[in-house]
Design a protein around this motif. Structure first.
Motif, PDB file in Angstrom:
ATOM      1  N   LEU A   1      46.324 -17.736  -8.423  1.00  0.00           N
ATOM      2  CA  LEU A   1      45.398 -18.861  -8.309  1.00  0.00           C
ATOM      3  C   LEU A   1      45.431 -19.372  -6.868  1.00  0.00           C
ATOM      4  CD1 LEU A   1      43.604 -21.164  -9.510  1.00  0.00           C
ATOM      5  CD2 LEU A   1      45.740 -22.415  -9.875  1.00  0.00           C
ATOM      6  N   THR A   2      44.269 -19.423  -6.232  1.00  0.00           N
ATOM      7  CA  THR A   2      44.128 -20.051  -4.919  1.00  0.00           C
ATOM      8  C   THR A   2      43.279 -21.298  -5.114  1.00  0.00           C
ATOM      9  OG1 THR A   2      44.253 -17.922  -3.793  1.00  0.00           O
ATOM     10  CG2 THR A   2      43.269 -19.739  -2.561  1.00  0.00           C
ATOM     11  N   THR A   3      43.746 -22.436  -4.620  1.00  0.00           N
ATOM     12  CA  THR A   3      43.012 -23.677  -4.880  1.00  0.00           C
ATOM     13  C   THR A   3      42.521 -24.319  -3.588  1.00  0.00           C
ATOM     14  OG1 THR A   3      44.901 -25.195  -4.710  1.00  0.00           O
ATOM     15  CG2 THR A   3      44.573 -24.093  -6.816  1.00  0.00           C
TER      16      THR A   3
ATOM     17  N   THR B   1      48.139 -20.531  -2.536  1.00  0.00           N
ATOM     18  CA  THR B   1      48.008 -19.466  -3.526  1.00  0.00           C
ATOM     19  C   THR B   1      49.264 -19.422  -4.372  1.00  0.00           C
ATOM     20  OG1 THR B   1      46.520 -18.159  -2.152  1.00  0.00           O
ATOM     21  CG2 THR B   1      47.723 -16.972  -3.853  1.00  0.00           C
TER      22      THR B   1
END
Lengths: 364, 364, 364, 364
Positions: free
Chosen positions: A11-13, A4
């Protein structure tokens, strides 16, 4: 922490190069922003491989699919989930790597940490993962548009070929007119030739991306551990292959005296009876003082090492430590810098928006 | 975020140069660690001003006071609160700054952000605030001791005078033998002279601190946004006056080819029937690959600008934007680098310990 | 996480009952708020032991000392560090507990977790630690004052003696007129008698605190995991001895039908051409719908168990598991509820302010 | 914060009822866990609507799609992205709600907060969003399996019909044998009839879910703000329609004396020369003391209000505040409790695993 990025705009990917998809969740997107899907796709296209003869030959359509958080064309304030399917993986290209550690790659360290060897194309450490960052950055840019904050990165150096001039003497609108993404057309030509040459030799080469943020209001950043340049630095150092970060006059300032590089304040009255605007005569500080934006252009530079995958034989060891020889197959970038330009912008956009939102909380 | 640093091992700090005290809270200190107060005090003494003729003449005793989290000489696992009283402020030295913005200081940006002008000695942006970091770092070092992880920083460059040699050819145990904290004694002498000269001119000068981490296990760091070098970079860029960060071969790698700088893996069997140890022949990577430590020495460099406060007249503007002339009074460092050495170590220690603890959670 | 509470307005605490001091750091206090130290002290005095015959006889002056973040009477936006010295510990009262686990205390679980036995007065698990919360809450209240948000808690139940009436039929300004902190004076008298009786028997008794938040704007809270009542619940359940939390009609709603407890919206025009104000006819929801405040009074209830320390012999085991008999010495509260009232308010104040600040970030 | 849950094991969710998909990212899943997709699907099926005559008639296949983080059947330690497509929305059922605020729903508060009216089926506030929680919980359960920690929830009360017995006298393996998910078959029958009756009247009804965690090791939880029950409470209060939470003897303890409810420690030697195991004779504490698990069963109860959507005419106001009459269409649950059982388990599983991982960091 971990996957994150950000505080308010987060933004968490997820995703690895040869899984089903890469994607992410943007939490904290302000409500009511026009979500221009075409723009997001254009940003992805800038990052996409296979754009030219000097990038990898992989063809990845990389279509963005927004799954939530947008209603009738506007952000709703709820999280925006998105995915980009992986469609062009050649996993067999990597089969010979199943039991090897590629030099200067993440193979050995990942295997040591997780005790799992996902040998297909770098797994989570693949640059393909940056897709999610570009989408996050594109969403941030859509919000920054409303605030008239503009972020422009460009290729400043490839190998030892450098633009050698201050960004203020360059026409940054020319950045996208060549495949190297260098606003100096003559230099771009040379860089392109150099990359082609290096590629022909099965080798790779490093470079530098420079970035300018214009229109940033005064006061963004947090004074202690969240200094704006520390946040930008962390963001840039999180991009694959980055080895260094500097802002303003950067490392050069180590050799200078205070009397040479202090930025003197001046005030310009915009009209009679108006509050004067305070600016600085020079900008050695790079638009950030005491960790906070000061209203001048924010300027920073990011150093990239040459891509570790070279198309030559290299000695290495296997999972048991036995010496062996490997030779990479597959399609790889000879120089990551041109494709890194939109990623640098994306990360910067997220940092600036996050700090803009954060800054709204310092007064009642 | 803001005034907290770290994930598991977390330092939260408070205090400004001319307030009652600076201090902080360390949360996540492992239980059962011997808390050697004398060691903490020694670390603070290394940071303290007034140590020599080339640092500021301020005399600050800077006595550490631990308020909690330690019982019968051992950490209890509960938060460690600590304070260091401010006792030697000369606030009147700053009275003439009440309505001015000092060039290249945080005065203007803080005022714009908070609408408050704490004019006394830089307030929260003062380097005095780094006391809390040194304490946090000293606590981290006490835990790292048990893990045989050692962190050593040193002065590599002052102005344009540079050691010019790899850390492996230096005897780092000599770092503390001179007031510049440079392990090359001859060079140290030159640097000392240069700083004295600059000071006599009422000017200031920048420099570079290098840092080596030895004994770090493989696998520390988090692959995506928490890459170990990104965390180190953020930590270093959060130190006052820092303008750049690089690790391994850093910016130099931009000019190199993959075939030149890839680190080849080799395996050395420690004895018959033993699992071989995997190392690299070279260490261009600086001990970090794919964002994770690889067991080699971690090496990085930090660039400091010259201190903004010079003892000369400088033009500037006041709070209303009227042009004026200022001249700093008080006691200031001509070069921040020697005193920054322990701060660099402290920040690195916290990052390494935090990641060590974090790494315990990746498997059941 | 661990010893930090909140997102934007964050309180980090430290200290144990018999250490040097308890204290904390408030990060994210908005800049420019008048810091009324006397008010903070008054709040601490409300929590302080030894206020009356029905609280513990310990005398703790509990003087607040603010160490940073305030300049010329106003918050500066930088972290506010504070401490309260421990001055009246009778550690010898606890000497006999060094090797015992007190029933229904944290002794056994702490020892198992940390492998350290800080036997003096509960250590970090002591209610003394709530001092830091009261200070954090007092600071939050000072900010909420400017927003006309008022938080009032009161004793609703002691043992099985309950006020038995809705808060709207009570005169909450009477809460502080008696030592039980119950706005129903007749009931307060009975409660006081009951507590005195229980105390005389060397026993303890539980109770319930109710709390009302008035003037909260619409929309505070975060829809998914940060629902306003979930944040309030976590805050209350974090107070020592709390066993349950409910808001609005709470557990009673489990037995009800939708047609009975739906809150019907109504609109009241404030004047011709004015936007009508939307309210609800009833408030079974307790001022929160979908996790967000709806502009009605927020109402919730907090259940406290009887204090575990009773002045009677109890069987238990020692650190090796051998059975033994213990009898507590020292000065203990027969009922925690009256002193818990300001703590409930403090926690609620921090939650509301934090969400108010957070809510500023949902739109550009 | 907002749409992320947990500290080390973190679930970030996205999606609204009538968007493309709901989904999420699990970050911090330990590496090397067998990922049993069928088990995850089974958990989703337990939550799914349309299971019986007493749940909503909506048919949602709710197929889980794992997009990353799993390689050759095992978790890799990288984030697990997942989605569940929305396929059975009848958005037109909600068209008449476009300009209305449904009583006791989130419509008004969301609209006030975000200035956006996503009128289709509750949007982000829909219970459909809990799909992501069930997936996160299923993953957590897969890890907890290896630790022999088992979590079982069941329906204890519907309306005023209550099991009325301690969980220890119930056969919890019977919970899934009836559609109400109540382990007391006779009571289950009555509850089923009651729900059918309420449904026939176009009304809804509330209830209570109880939950037991068996096999939890001693010491989980964080002493100050992260008390284990505070984390469980926040998790449960974050579930739609929850109005109250209590653990151990809960609200009943308010009426009790310390001498009645203290849990006495006893030690049982497992064999000669063995370290004795310390347990408690009673478990009024509900398995948590001082905020940390004590090795006994963890027990807690969660109160649900009746679903706000009733199939009857209700007065309300439109977006401009004009009074109007609404009548819900569509397919709605008359009682949320049976379907909430797996959600309660899922949230508890995530909390326990997160704290298990966190707890690994308290010692070196």
């Amino acid at each position: 922490m971990r996957n994150t990025f950000g505080n308010i705009f987060r933004l968490t990917t997820f995703g690895e190069s040869h899984g089903e998809a890469v994607g992410g969740v943007v939490d904290g997107m302000p409500a009511g922003i026009d979500i221009d899907i075409d723009f997001i796709q254009t940003e992805l296209d800038r990052r996409r491989p296979g754009q030219s003869r000097i990038t990898t030959g992989r063809k990845e359509p990389d279509r963005i699919e927004i799954l939530s958080g947008v209603f009738e064309g506007k952000s709703t304030g709820t999280p925006i989930g998105f995915i980009v399917r992986n469609t062009n993986q050649h996993s067999q290209d990597y089969e010979n790597l199943r039991c090897l550690f590629r030099p200067s790659h993440a193979d050995y360290t990942y295997y040591s940490k997780y005790n799992i060897r996902d040998h297909r194309g770098g797994g989570r450490s693949s640059a393909r993962v940056t897709i999610a960052r570009v989408v996050g950055g594109a969403l941030a840019k859509l919000a920054l548009r409303k605030l008239n904050i503009a972020i422009t990165a460009y290729t400043e150096q490839v190998g030892t070929l450098t633009v050698g001039r201050d960004y203020r003497s360059l026409d940054l609108t020319k950045t996208e007119t060549n495949i190297v993404r260098c606003p100096d057309s003559a230099k771009a030509k040379e860089m392109e030739e150099l990359i082609a040459e290096v590629k022909a030799e099965g080798d790779t080469i490093g470079g530098i991306v420079a970035c300018v943020v214009k229109g940033c209001p005064v006061g963004l950043g947090e004074p202690e551990f969240g200094k704006l340049h520390a946040q930008l630095g962390a963001a840039m150092l999180g991009i694959n292959a980055v080895k260094g970060f500097e802002y303003g006059d950067g490392f050069n300032m180590a050799g200078k005296r205070g009397s040479e590089v202090n930025d003197i304040f001046v005030a310009t009255a915009d009209g009679e009876g108006q509050q004067p605007t305070i600016t600085t005569k020079t900008n050695h500080s790079g638009g950030i003082q005491g960790g906070l934006s000061n209203g001048e252009d924010i300027f920073f530079r990011v150093a990239f090492k040459p891509v570790a995958t070279i198309l030559r034989e290299q000695p290495t060891v296997d999972l048991e430590g036995n010496p062996t020889i490997m030779k990479a197959r597959g399609r790889h970038d000879p120089c990551v810098v041109p494709r890194a330009v939109p990623i640098v912008e994306a990360m910067a956009a997220m940092v600036i928006l996050d700090n803009y939102l954060m800054n709204k909380t310092v007064r009642l």
